[in-house]
Each structure stands twice: as C-alpha cells, then as structure tokens.
Write a protein that holds these residues in place. Structure first.
Motif, PDB file in Angstrom:
ATOM      1  N   GLY A 163       0.828  -1.208   0.000  1.00  0.00           N
ATOM      2  CA  GLY A 163       0.000   0.000   0.000  1.00  0.00           C
ATOM      3  C   GLY A 163       0.856   1.249   0.000  1.00  0.00           C
ATOM      4  O   GLY A 163       0.603   2.188  -0.768  1.00  0.00           O
TER       5      GLY A 163
ATOM      6  N   PHE B 292      -3.183  -3.199   3.762  1.00  0.00           N
ATOM      7  CA  PHE B 292      -2.792  -1.823   4.079  1.00  0.00           C
ATOM      8  C   PHE B 292      -3.909  -1.205   4.914  1.00  0.00           C
ATOM      9  O   PHE B 292      -5.055  -1.131   4.462  1.00  0.00           O
TER      10      PHE B 292
ATOM     11  N   LEU C  48      -5.758  -5.524  -0.242  1.00  0.00           N
ATOM     12  CA  LEU C  48      -5.554  -4.811  -1.501  1.00  0.00           C
ATOM     13  C   LEU C  48      -6.248  -5.438  -2.703  1.00  0.00           C
ATOM     14  O   LEU C  48      -6.583  -4.736  -3.651  1.00  0.00           O
TER      15      LEU C  48
ATOM     16  N   ALA D  86      -6.439  -1.772  -3.952  1.00  0.00           N
ATOM     17  CA  ALA D  86      -5.159  -1.282  -4.486  1.00  0.00           C
ATOM     18  C   ALA D  86      -5.373  -0.162  -5.491  1.00  0.00           C
ATOM     19  O   ALA D  86      -4.647   0.834  -5.509  1.00  0.00           O
TER      20      ALA D  86
ATOM     21  N   ILE E  86      -6.677   3.044  -3.717  1.00  0.00           N
ATOM     22  CA  ILE E  86      -5.580   3.825  -3.114  1.00  0.00           C
ATOM     23  C   ILE E  86      -4.941   4.716  -4.165  1.00  0.00           C
ATOM     24  O   ILE E  86      -4.671   5.902  -3.924  1.00  0.00           O
TER      25      ILE E  86
END
Length: 277
Positions: free
Chosen positions: A60, A160, A165, A221, A224
């Motif tokens: 992350g 994360f 993720l 993922a 983010i």
C-alpha cells in the motif's frame, strides 16, 4: 484551422494506439513481452514492489509513494497545461463576443469568425491545441501505473490499514475519499474561470459520482491509487490555479482598465474645455 486539425488528428491516433496497446488484462510477470507489457507496465510494477521494501513490504505504501513520484515527474506538463488553460479562460468573454457578432451560419461569416478567433488567439499568445498535448502525453503514463497495480498479483495480495488490496473496501472509505478529492480538484479549477456553463457544472458534480460508483467495485489497491492521485491533483490545482488569487488578479486588472478608461475620458473632457477657452 488546418494546423489545428492536423494536431488533433495526430493526438487522436496516438491516443488510440496507446489505448489499444493497453487493453490486455493478463497478469504482469517477468515473462511478459512487448513494449507495453514487457517494458513499461512490468517496470512500473517492479518499481512499486521495490519501494514497498522500504516499508517492510507494505505494498500500500509502495503504491502511494510511486504514485506521488509519477505525479511529480509529469508536473512540468501539468504546469504548462494549466498556464495554457488559464490564458484560454481569460479570453472566453472576447470569444463569445465574436461568436455573437458572427452568428450567421453562412460560409463567409463562419470564415470571418475563424479568422477573428485566430487573430485573438495570436494576440493573447494562446495555442488552442497546447492544452491538449500534455494530456495526451501523460495519459499513457497514468494508464501504465494503473495497469501496473491492477495486473500484478502480489500488489493485490497484501494488506494496508484496514484494506485487503485485492478486495473492495468493506467500509467504502476509499471510494468516498476518491470522489471527494475529485470534486475538490474540479471545484477549485472551475472556480477560477471567469464564466461557467452547464457542461462545466455537470462535470464538476458528475465526475465525482462516477468515480465513487466505479471505486465501489474495484480492488482497494486501485482505490488507493485513485485517492492519492486525486488528492495530489487537488493540491496541485490549489497551488497552480489558486482561484482566490486568480480572481483577485482579475479584479485588479479590471479595476486598472476601468481607471485607465476614466483617465482617458477625463483627459478628453479637459482637452475640449481648453479648446472652448
């Protein structure tokens, strides 16, 4: 106008080439081949994994740091694009006046409109295509970053904060943040414009909703990546296109022009009185 069409056609072809070359969804591995998969996307993926090692293989954090690095690298292009857009925005009132003056749709009038528009662009130092070219250049970079995350299994297998993720955010926090920062960035950019139309307002409020609903169904993922890149974009817009600063400069310029015209009129009246004497 022919020059504009030439550049637009070139940009469209390049965009199409990159889009088609990036359509694969196969996982990225050391055995990936081709310019796009084997060189660009693979090395983006490796760079994220390498950065993750500095944070105890926290993928992350690797995604966050690499996204920031990419945004910094393409920052000069964004600065160029922002300056070009600012110049274009400032001449919008003059462009509307020309469109109103040459509103007829006959060939002769439309030719006059194009000629006057080109003259206005030249006087203001504006290239109508300049704002599009940086976008064409940066899109493959951002798409490679996106694919580097999406198509690398190891980047989607880690954790994360509260996120897994490879799975959706169970609390919808990342989709909300992605939408929020998209709205802030768009709102800041449009607030600096001298005039706004219905399309601009629709994009300001519509795009965050699109981002939100898309982020609901993608791995964390990618969420983010969206949050970080939109947050960076919001900060970049605030620094490069500070709407309050731009509005103040515009008001000062308008006041100076008003004072100049008043001084000219005053001088003319004074000259007329002198002649009468």
């Amino acid at each position: 106008m022919k020059k504009f069409k030439k550049y637009f056609s070139l940009a469209s072809i390049l965009g199409l080439v990159f889009f088609l070359s990036a359509c694969s969804n196969k996982p990225i591995t050391s055995h990936s081949t081709g310019l796009w998969d084997g060189v660009i996307v693979l090395n983006f993926s490796r760079a994220i994994i390498w950065l993750s090692k500095f944070f105890g293989n926290n993928y992350g954090m690797g995604i966050i740091i690499f996204t920031i690095i990419v945004r910094i690298i393409i920052l000069p292009l964004m600065i160029y694009q922002t300056r070009s857009m600012k110049k274009t925005q400032e001449i919008q009132p003059e462009l509307k006046k020309l469109q109103k003056k040459y509103s007829s749709k006959d060939t002769e009038t439309m030719q006059k409109l194009r000629t006057e528009q080109q003259k206005l662009y030249a006087e203001a130092g504006v290239n109508p295509v300049a704002g599009c070219l940086p976008l064409i250049v940066q899109l493959p970079i951002l798409w490679a970053l996106y694919q580097g995350i999406w198509r690398t299994d190891i980047l989607k297998s880690g954790h994360f904060l509260w996120l897994q993720l490879g799975h959706k955010d169970p609390y919808f926090i990342m989709p909300i943040l992605a939408a929020l920062f998209t709205f802030i960035s768009s709102w800041l950019a449009t607030k600096s414009q001298p005039e706004q139309n219905g399309m601009t307002k629709s994009m300001t409020y519509g795009m965050p909703l699109i981002i939100f609903f898309m982020a609901l169904n993608i791995p964390a993922a990618i969420s983010i990546y969206w949050v970080v890149t939109n947050l960076f974009q919001a900060g970049q817009t605030l620094v490069l296109q500070n709407p309050w600063k731009i509005q103040k400069e515009r008001e000062e310029k308008q006041l100076a022009e008003k004072q100049r015209k008043h001084a000219v009129q005053k001088a003319i009246r004074k000259a007329k009185r002198s002649r009468r004497k």
